[in-house]
Design a protein around this motif. Structure first.
Motif, PDB file in Angstrom:
ATOM      1  N   SER A  52      -2.556 -10.356  19.767  1.00 37.37           N
ATOM      2  CA  SER A  52      -1.977 -11.244  18.708  1.00 37.37           C
ATOM      3  C   SER A  52      -1.442 -12.596  19.251  1.00 37.37           C
ATOM      4  N   ARG A  53      -1.608 -13.689  18.669  1.00 34.53           N
ATOM      5  CA  ARG A  53      -0.890 -14.911  19.055  1.00 34.53           C
ATOM      6  C   ARG A  53       0.138 -15.538  17.913  1.00 34.53           C
ATOM      7  N   GLY A  54       1.307 -15.853  18.349  1.00 32.10           N
ATOM      8  CA  GLY A  54       2.043 -16.549  17.590  1.00 32.10           C
ATOM      9  C   GLY A  54       2.745 -15.395  16.480  1.00 32.10           C
ATOM     10  N   LEU A  55       3.365 -15.982  15.426  1.00 31.07           N
ATOM     11  CA  LEU A  55       3.947 -15.135  14.330  1.00 31.07           C
ATOM     12  C   LEU A  55       2.810 -14.493  13.453  1.00 31.07           C
ATOM     13  N   SER A  56       3.032 -13.212  13.141  1.00 26.18           N
ATOM     14  CA  SER A  56       2.196 -12.372  12.332  1.00 26.18           C
ATOM     15  C   SER A  56       2.989 -11.809  11.302  1.00 26.18           C
ATOM     16  N   ARG A  57       2.489 -11.862   9.904  1.00 20.07           N
ATOM     17  CA  ARG A  57       3.281 -11.084   9.078  1.00 20.07           C
ATOM     18  C   ARG A  57       2.214 -10.005   8.437  1.00 20.07           C
ATOM     19  N   VAL A  58       2.637  -8.879   8.663  1.00 23.98           N
ATOM     20  CA  VAL A  58       1.615  -7.648   8.273  1.00 23.98           C
ATOM     21  C   VAL A  58       2.198  -6.655   7.152  1.00 23.98           C
ATOM     22  N   LEU A  59       1.381  -6.265   6.377  1.00 27.03           N
ATOM     23  CA  LEU A  59       2.087  -5.293   5.229  1.00 27.03           C
ATOM     24  C   LEU A  59       0.579  -4.150   5.467  1.00 27.03           C
ATOM     25  N   GLY A  60       1.227  -3.017   5.527  1.00 27.95           N
ATOM     26  CA  GLY A  60       0.550  -1.918   5.671  1.00 27.95           C
ATOM     27  C   GLY A  60       0.630  -0.425   4.951  1.00 27.95           C
ATOM     28  N   VAL A  61      -0.175   0.007   4.737  1.00 28.58           N
ATOM     29  CA  VAL A  61      -0.135   1.306   3.983  1.00 28.58           C
ATOM     30  C   VAL A  61      -0.934   2.281   4.590  1.00 28.58           C
ATOM     31  N   ARG A  62      -0.141   3.597   4.803  1.00 18.45           N
ATOM     32  CA  ARG A  62      -0.777   4.841   5.609  1.00 18.45           C
ATOM     33  C   ARG A  62      -1.122   5.622   4.554  1.00 18.45           C
ATOM     34  N   PHE A  63      -2.347   6.270   5.205  1.00 18.75           N
ATOM     35  CA  PHE A  63      -2.680   7.397   4.134  1.00 18.75           C
ATOM     36  C   PHE A  63      -3.123   8.682   5.191  1.00 18.75           C
ATOM     37  N   HIS A  64      -2.949   9.962   4.217  1.00 18.25           N
ATOM     38  CA  HIS A  64      -3.645  11.135   4.800  1.00 18.25           C
ATOM     39  C   HIS A  64      -5.334  10.952   4.811  1.00 18.25           C
ATOM     40  N   PRO A  65      -6.158  11.221   5.762  1.00 18.13           N
ATOM     41  CA  PRO A  65      -7.449  10.840   5.600  1.00 18.13           C
ATOM     42  C   PRO A  65      -8.056  11.226   4.126  1.00 18.13           C
ATOM     43  N   TRP A  66      -7.836  12.523   3.612  1.00 16.36           N
ATOM     44  CA  TRP A  66      -8.526  12.835   2.571  1.00 16.36           C
ATOM     45  C   TRP A  66      -8.248  11.978   1.471  1.00 16.36           C
ATOM     46  N   HIS A  67      -6.767  11.502   1.273  1.00 17.26           N
ATOM     47  CA  HIS A  67      -6.480  10.340   0.215  1.00 17.26           C
ATOM     48  C   HIS A  67      -7.163   8.987   0.494  1.00 17.26           C
ATOM     49  N   ALA A  68      -7.204   8.839   1.483  1.00 16.09           N
ATOM     50  CA  ALA A  68      -8.023   7.326   1.915  1.00 16.09           C
ATOM     51  C   ALA A  68      -9.672   7.274   1.489  1.00 16.09           C
ATOM     52  N   LEU A  69     -10.220   8.493   1.842  1.00 20.79           N
ATOM     53  CA  LEU A  69     -11.656   8.485   1.402  1.00 20.79           C
ATOM     54  C   LEU A  69     -11.817   8.395  -0.457  1.00 20.79           C
ATOM     55  N   SER A  70     -10.655   9.082  -1.100  1.00 22.56           N
ATOM     56  CA  SER A  70     -10.927   8.967  -2.238  1.00 22.56           C
ATOM     57  C   SER A  70     -10.425   7.763  -3.019  1.00 22.56           C
ATOM     58  N   LEU A  71      -9.063   7.191  -2.573  1.00 23.17           N
ATOM     59  CA  LEU A  71      -8.631   5.934  -3.021  1.00 23.17           C
ATOM     60  C   LEU A  71      -9.581   4.583  -2.653  1.00 23.17           C
ATOM     61  N   LEU A  72     -10.093   4.538  -1.558  1.00 19.19           N
ATOM     62  CA  LEU A  72     -10.890   3.634  -0.949  1.00 19.19           C
ATOM     63  C   LEU A  72     -12.353   3.727  -0.955  1.00 19.19           C
ATOM     64  N   GLU A  73     -12.812   4.496  -1.734  1.00 16.32           N
ATOM     65  CA  GLU A  73     -14.151   4.792  -1.906  1.00 16.32           C
ATOM     66  C   GLU A  73     -14.808   3.619  -2.347  1.00 16.32           C
ATOM     67  N   HIS A  74     -15.889   3.138  -1.898  1.00 14.50           N
ATOM     68  CA  HIS A  74     -16.760   2.168  -2.201  1.00 14.50           C
ATOM     69  C   HIS A  74     -15.899   0.694  -1.902  1.00 14.50           C
ATOM     70  N   GLU A  75     -14.829   0.876  -1.288  1.00  7.86           N
ATOM     71  CA  GLU A  75     -14.108  -0.441  -0.876  1.00  7.86           C
ATOM     72  C   GLU A  75     -13.847  -0.604   0.623  1.00  7.86           C
TER      73      GLU A  75
END
Length: 251
Positions: A52-75
């Motif tokens: 990374s270079r310079g200032l970075s602003r980051v927002l992250g959401v962490r999921f259990h794998p099975w929740h990610a597959l259902s919530l982010l399906e097709h996305e």
């Protein structure tokens, strides 16, 4: 403008990341490619270099794998690091990005939470057996036996593995290894001087040699070398603490 090197360690969780800054991820071909305004870091069993270079602003959401597959399906493809997302996440990132750039993290978080809650209302749920087995693996720091989990849930090991891979994208045995590895790095970051023999016993490895082999398989370094890197980057204060808990050495 300062440049920072980061190492994304193997991880059992899946992260949805909104990125406002100049960050690049190294591919298998050794080339650094710019990370887009929104991307997903999937469960992975190998380390990845990020710059990374310079200032970075980051927002992250962490999921259990099975929740990610259902919530982010097709996305998003949650199996590995993804740089192409669906239209819904792309549109959301166009609203979240300016808020991150202006420093309004609370408003950005509310937008992301609202989007995920709306997805949750229509997402297909993972099988109850998969969720129960997965939560038990996390609660036991990866030490729960897959055979015992399957028996308790009224399934054969093969049935549980098949359901788990379909719902979570990886087998329960691989998830258990990744969970245990993550717990090991967390402990070494908190206390780089911890006894490796005691830590191996605490996390359920057969012995210290088994612990070292598993750690090397994921990072190409020993746990002792990793602890030394923590000491180098975050010298301990009088309390004996290692890496500050507000800063994750894995990113």
């Amino acid at each position: 403008m300062s440049t920072e090197e980061h190492c994304l360690l193997p991880d059992a969780n899946i992260d949805l990341v909104f990125n406002c800054g100049d960050a690049r991820l190294e591919g298998r071909d050794g080339r650094l490619r710019p990370l887009p305004p929104v991307f997903v870091i999937g469960a992975r069993d190998e380390s990845t270099r990020m710059v990374s270079r310079g200032l970075s602003r980051v927002l992250g959401v962490r999921f259990h794998p099975w929740h990610a597959l259902s919530l982010l399906e097709h996305e998003a493809d949650v199996r590995g690091c993804c740089t192409i997302v669906g239209s819904g996440l792309h549109a959301l990132s166009q609203r979240v990005g300016p808020l991150l750039e202006s420093g309004d993290h609370d408003a950005a978080l509310r937008l992301v939470e609202g989007w995920l809650l709306a997805r949750r209302r229509v997402a297909r749920r993972a099988a109850a057996t998969v969720e129960a087995a997965g939560l038990e693996l996390y609660a036991s720091n990866g030490g729960a036996r897959v055979g015992a989990l399957a028996e308790r849930l009224g399934l054969s090991v093969r049935q549980l593995e098949r359901q788990f891979k379909r719902a979570a994208g990886l087998s329960p045995k691989v998830l258990a290894r990744l969970i245990r590895f993550s717990r090991a790095t967390e402990r070494l970051e908190l206390d780089p001087g911890v006894s490796l023999t005691a830590l191996a016993f605490e996390l359920g490895y057969a012995d210290q040699a088994h612990f070292i082999r598993e750690f090397r398989a994921f990072t190409s370094m020993s746990p002792g070398a990793y602890a030394g890197e923590v000491r180098r980057r975050w010298p301990r204060d009088g309390s004996g603490r290692g890496a500050p808990r507000g800063e994750d050495t894995r990113a």
